[in-house]
Design a protein around this motif. Structure first.
Motif, PDB file in Angstrom:
ATOM      1  N   MET A   1     -44.030  53.049 -16.080  1.00 59.90           N
ATOM      2  CA  MET A   1     -43.248  52.399 -15.041  1.00 59.90           C
ATOM      3  C   MET A   1     -42.979  53.405 -13.919  1.00 59.90           C
ATOM      4  SD  MET A   1     -40.619  50.157 -17.395  1.00 59.90           S
ATOM      5  CE  MET A   1     -39.953  49.267 -16.028  1.00 59.90           C
ATOM      6  N   PRO A   2     -42.972  52.969 -12.680  1.00 58.78           N
ATOM      7  CA  PRO A   2     -42.813  53.897 -11.555  1.00 58.78           C
ATOM      8  C   PRO A   2     -41.469  54.629 -11.538  1.00 58.78           C
ATOM      9  CG  PRO A   2     -42.963  51.617 -10.785  1.00 58.78           C
ATOM     10  CD  PRO A   2     -43.205  51.611 -12.265  1.00 58.78           C
ATOM     11  N   GLU A   3     -40.450  54.076 -12.183  1.00 64.30           N
ATOM     12  CA  GLU A   3     -39.132  54.722 -12.221  1.00 64.30           C
ATOM     13  C   GLU A   3     -39.084  55.906 -13.182  1.00 64.30           C
ATOM     14  OE1 GLU A   3     -38.690  50.296 -11.479  1.00 64.30           O
ATOM     15  OE2 GLU A   3     -39.729  51.516 -12.950  1.00 64.30           O
ATOM     16  N   SER A   4     -40.128  56.103 -13.961  1.00 66.52           N
ATOM     17  CA  SER A   4     -40.181  57.199 -14.927  1.00 66.52           C
ATOM     18  C   SER A   4     -40.090  58.538 -14.198  1.00 66.52           C
ATOM     19  CB  SER A   4     -41.493  57.162 -15.719  1.00 66.52           C
ATOM     20  OG  SER A   4     -41.593  55.979 -16.454  1.00 66.52           O
ATOM     21  N   SER A   5     -39.318  59.450 -14.798  1.00 66.62           N
ATOM     22  CA  SER A   5     -39.233  60.801 -14.248  1.00 66.62           C
ATOM     23  C   SER A   5     -38.616  61.728 -15.287  1.00 66.62           C
ATOM     24  CB  SER A   5     -38.402  60.829 -12.964  1.00 66.62           C
ATOM     25  OG  SER A   5     -37.066  60.487 -13.226  1.00 66.62           O
ATOM     26  N   GLY A   6     -39.050  62.980 -15.252  1.00 63.77           N
ATOM     27  CA  GLY A   6     -38.496  63.975 -16.164  1.00 63.77           C
ATOM     28  C   GLY A   6     -38.659  63.562 -17.610  1.00 63.77           C
ATOM     29  N   LYS A   7     -37.571  63.613 -18.347  1.00 66.82           N
ATOM     30  CA  LYS A   7     -37.617  63.283 -19.768  1.00 66.82           C
ATOM     31  C   LYS A   7     -37.464  61.788 -20.036  1.00 66.82           C
ATOM     32  CE  LYS A   7     -32.727  64.040 -20.558  1.00 66.82           C
ATOM     33  NZ  LYS A   7     -31.726  64.711 -21.352  1.00 66.82           N
ATOM     34  N   ASN A   8     -37.422  60.967 -18.981  1.00 63.00           N
ATOM     35  CA  ASN A   8     -37.240  59.519 -19.104  1.00 63.00           C
ATOM     36  C   ASN A   8     -38.528  58.792 -18.737  1.00 63.00           C
ATOM     37  OD1 ASN A   8     -34.317  59.685 -19.654  1.00 63.00           O
ATOM     38  ND2 ASN A   8     -34.279  60.523 -17.588  1.00 63.00           N
ATOM     39  N   THR A   9     -39.121  58.132 -19.722  1.00 66.61           N
ATOM     40  CA  THR A   9     -40.411  57.480 -19.542  1.00 66.61           C
ATOM     41  C   THR A   9     -40.287  55.998 -19.867  1.00 66.61           C
ATOM     42  OG1 THR A   9     -41.535  59.520 -20.163  1.00 66.61           O
ATOM     43  CG2 THR A   9     -42.813  57.495 -20.284  1.00 66.61           C
ATOM     44  N   GLY A  10     -40.813  55.160 -18.994  1.00 68.31           N
ATOM     45  CA  GLY A  10     -40.752  53.724 -19.206  1.00 68.31           C
ATOM     46  C   GLY A  10     -42.121  53.102 -19.381  1.00 68.31           C
ATOM     47  N   PHE A  11     -42.162  52.076 -20.224  1.00 68.93           N
ATOM     48  CA  PHE A  11     -43.395  51.335 -20.499  1.00 68.93           C
ATOM     49  C   PHE A  11     -43.133  49.848 -20.322  1.00 68.93           C
ATOM     50  CE2 PHE A  11     -43.568  55.118 -23.174  1.00 68.93           C
ATOM     51  CZ  PHE A  11     -44.815  55.623 -22.874  1.00 68.93           C
ATOM     52  N   LEU A  12     -44.036  49.162 -19.660  1.00 68.36           N
ATOM     53  CA  LEU A  12     -44.007  47.708 -19.562  1.00 68.36           C
ATOM     54  C   LEU A  12     -44.935  47.176 -20.645  1.00 68.36           C
ATOM     55  CD1 LEU A  12     -43.332  45.006 -18.230  1.00 68.36           C
ATOM     56  CD2 LEU A  12     -45.188  45.453 -16.616  1.00 68.36           C
ATOM     57  N   ILE A  13     -44.395  46.360 -21.531  1.00 61.86           N
ATOM     58  CA  ILE A  13     -45.199  45.811 -22.626  1.00 61.86           C
ATOM     59  C   ILE A  13     -45.210  44.298 -22.492  1.00 61.86           C
ATOM     60  CG2 ILE A  13     -45.391  45.562 -25.128  1.00 61.86           C
ATOM     61  CD1 ILE A  13     -44.093  48.338 -25.333  1.00 61.86           C
ATOM     62  N   ARG A  14     -46.427  43.763 -22.341  1.00 61.07           N
ATOM     63  CA  ARG A  14     -46.608  42.310 -22.209  1.00 61.07           C
ATOM     64  C   ARG A  14     -47.404  41.811 -23.400  1.00 61.07           C
ATOM     65  NH1 ARG A  14     -48.167  43.251 -16.336  1.00 61.07           N
ATOM     66  NH2 ARG A  14     -46.253  42.773 -15.222  1.00 61.07           N
ATOM     67  N   GLY A  15     -46.964  40.706 -23.974  1.00 63.68           N
ATOM     68  CA  GLY A  15     -47.700  40.101 -25.078  1.00 63.68           C
ATOM     69  C   GLY A  15     -47.651  40.946 -26.328  1.00 63.68           C
ATOM     70  N   LYS A  16     -48.795  41.125 -26.960  1.00 67.37           N
ATOM     71  CA  LYS A  16     -48.894  41.856 -28.229  1.00 67.37           C
ATOM     72  C   LYS A  16     -49.270  43.304 -27.980  1.00 67.37           C
ATOM     73  CE  LYS A  16     -50.027  39.708 -31.823  1.00 67.37           C
ATOM     74  NZ  LYS A  16     -49.918  39.431 -33.229  1.00 67.37           N
ATOM     75  N   LEU A  17     -48.568  44.214 -28.647  1.00 68.26           N
ATOM     76  CA  LEU A  17     -48.860  45.642 -28.577  1.00 68.26           C
ATOM     77  C   LEU A  17     -50.044  45.932 -29.493  1.00 68.26           C
ATOM     78  CD1 LEU A  17     -47.795  48.280 -27.344  1.00 68.26           C
ATOM     79  CD2 LEU A  17     -46.294  48.492 -29.328  1.00 68.26           C
ATOM     80  N   THR A  18     -51.057  46.597 -28.954  1.00 67.47           N
ATOM     81  CA  THR A  18     -52.289  46.824 -29.711  1.00 67.47           C
ATOM     82  C   THR A  18     -52.549  48.312 -29.931  1.00 67.47           C
ATOM     83  OG1 THR A  18     -53.695  47.004 -27.768  1.00 67.47           O
ATOM     84  CG2 THR A  18     -53.315  44.768 -28.637  1.00 67.47           C
ATOM     85  N   ASP A  19     -53.512  48.584 -30.777  1.00 66.06           N
ATOM     86  CA  ASP A  19     -53.957  49.948 -31.020  1.00 66.06           C
ATOM     87  C   ASP A  19     -54.443  50.579 -29.718  1.00 66.06           C
ATOM     88  OD1 ASP A  19     -54.923  52.238 -32.605  1.00 66.06           O
ATOM     89  OD2 ASP A  19     -56.907  51.426 -32.159  1.00 66.06           O
ATOM     90  N   GLU A  20     -55.156  49.841 -28.911  1.00 63.61           N
ATOM     91  CA  GLU A  20     -55.656  50.349 -27.635  1.00 63.61           C
ATOM     92  C   GLU A  20     -54.503  50.748 -26.720  1.00 63.61           C
ATOM     93  OE1 GLU A  20     -58.586  49.094 -23.943  1.00 63.61           O
ATOM     94  OE2 GLU A  20     -58.480  47.816 -25.716  1.00 63.61           O
ATOM     95  N   TRP A 114     -28.408  54.310 -17.736  1.00 60.56           N
ATOM     96  CA  TRP A 114     -27.971  54.716 -19.076  1.00 60.56           C
ATOM     97  C   TRP A 114     -28.896  55.805 -19.645  1.00 60.56           C
ATOM     98  CZ3 TRP A 114     -30.487  53.893 -23.870  1.00 60.56           C
ATOM     99  CH2 TRP A 114     -29.730  54.270 -25.004  1.00 60.56           C
ATOM    100  N   LEU A 115     -30.217  55.613 -19.511  1.00 56.39           N
ATOM    101  CA  LEU A 115     -31.154  56.622 -20.004  1.00 56.39           C
ATOM    102  C   LEU A 115     -30.976  57.960 -19.291  1.00 56.39           C
ATOM    103  CD1 LEU A 115     -34.711  55.091 -20.584  1.00 56.39           C
ATOM    104  CD2 LEU A 115     -33.093  55.927 -22.275  1.00 56.39           C
ATOM    105  N   ARG A 116     -30.862  57.901 -17.975  1.00 53.13           N
ATOM    106  CA  ARG A 116     -30.762  59.141 -17.192  1.00 53.13           C
ATOM    107  C   ARG A 116     -29.464  59.901 -17.447  1.00 53.13           C
ATOM    108  NH1 ARG A 116     -33.213  55.677 -12.680  1.00 53.13           N
ATOM    109  NH2 ARG A 116     -35.423  56.193 -12.868  1.00 53.13           N
ATOM    110  N   SER A 117     -28.412  59.194 -17.829  1.00 52.98           N
ATOM    111  CA  SER A 117     -27.131  59.862 -18.065  1.00 52.98           C
ATOM    112  C   SER A 117     -26.986  60.375 -19.484  1.00 52.98           C
ATOM    113  CB  SER A 117     -25.975  58.894 -17.759  1.00 52.98           C
ATOM    114  OG  SER A 117     -25.960  57.850 -18.725  1.00 52.98           O
ATOM    115  N   GLY A 118     -27.959  60.062 -20.346  1.00 52.93           N
ATOM    116  CA  GLY A 118     -27.875  60.446 -21.755  1.00 52.93           C
ATOM    117  C   GLY A 118     -28.294  61.861 -22.020  1.00 52.93           C
ATOM    118  N   LYS A 119     -28.663  62.082 -23.260  1.00 50.58           N
ATOM    119  CA  LYS A 119     -29.018  63.413 -23.763  1.00 50.58           C
ATOM    120  C   LYS A 119     -30.252  63.975 -23.092  1.00 50.58           C
ATOM    121  CE  LYS A 119     -27.207  62.131 -28.220  1.00 50.58           C
ATOM    122  NZ  LYS A 119     -27.452  61.869 -29.575  1.00 50.58           N
TER     123      LYS A 119
END
Length: 119
Positions: A1-20, A114-119
């Motif tokens: 996700m474009p908002e990801s930075s530093g130790k905070n990483t975001g993922f957009l998951i649509r439908g079924k999560l696969t091995d790929e 919340w993520l950015r203010s955490g540990k």
């Protein structure tokens, strides 16, 4: 996700999560974040989430050291989210000792804060 930075990483998951999804996206991104940070935080934005296939479950298991380096996880969900999915994620959080918090999709900015203010 474009908002990801530093130790905070975001993922957009649509439908079924696969091995790929694990091999081509999740694991490489986690590995890169762990090169720079000992502990990381993750956001999962779930859209029409339908679970994961059996191979993806195996990927969780074999990549445990990377997943164990996660402090906090924010889960942002849409209207299709159900109680079973909350139970599943809460069970995973209990087993993995990851602090997890859930947000409805209209509160995604609050989830990032919340993520950015955490540990």
């Amino acid at each position: 996700m474009p908002e990801s930075s530093g130790k905070n990483t975001g993922f957009l998951i649509r439908g079924k999560l696969t091995d790929e999804d694990y091999r081509k996206t999740l694991i490489p991104v986690l590995e890169k974040a762990l090169e720079e940070h000992e502990r990381i935080n993750i956001m999962f934005k779930m859209e029409n989430f339908e679970g994961r296939n059996p191979r993806a479950a195996w990927d969780d298991f074999i990549n445990w050291p990377k997943i164990a380096a996660v402090n906090e996880t924010a889960v942002v969900f849409d209207e299709k989210w159900d109680e079973f999915m909350s139970w599943l994620f809460k069970s995973y959080a209990f087993i993995s000792h990851i602090y997890m918090k859930f947000f409805k999709e209209d509160r995604i900015d609050e989830a990032w804060e919340w993520l950015r203010s955490g540990k």
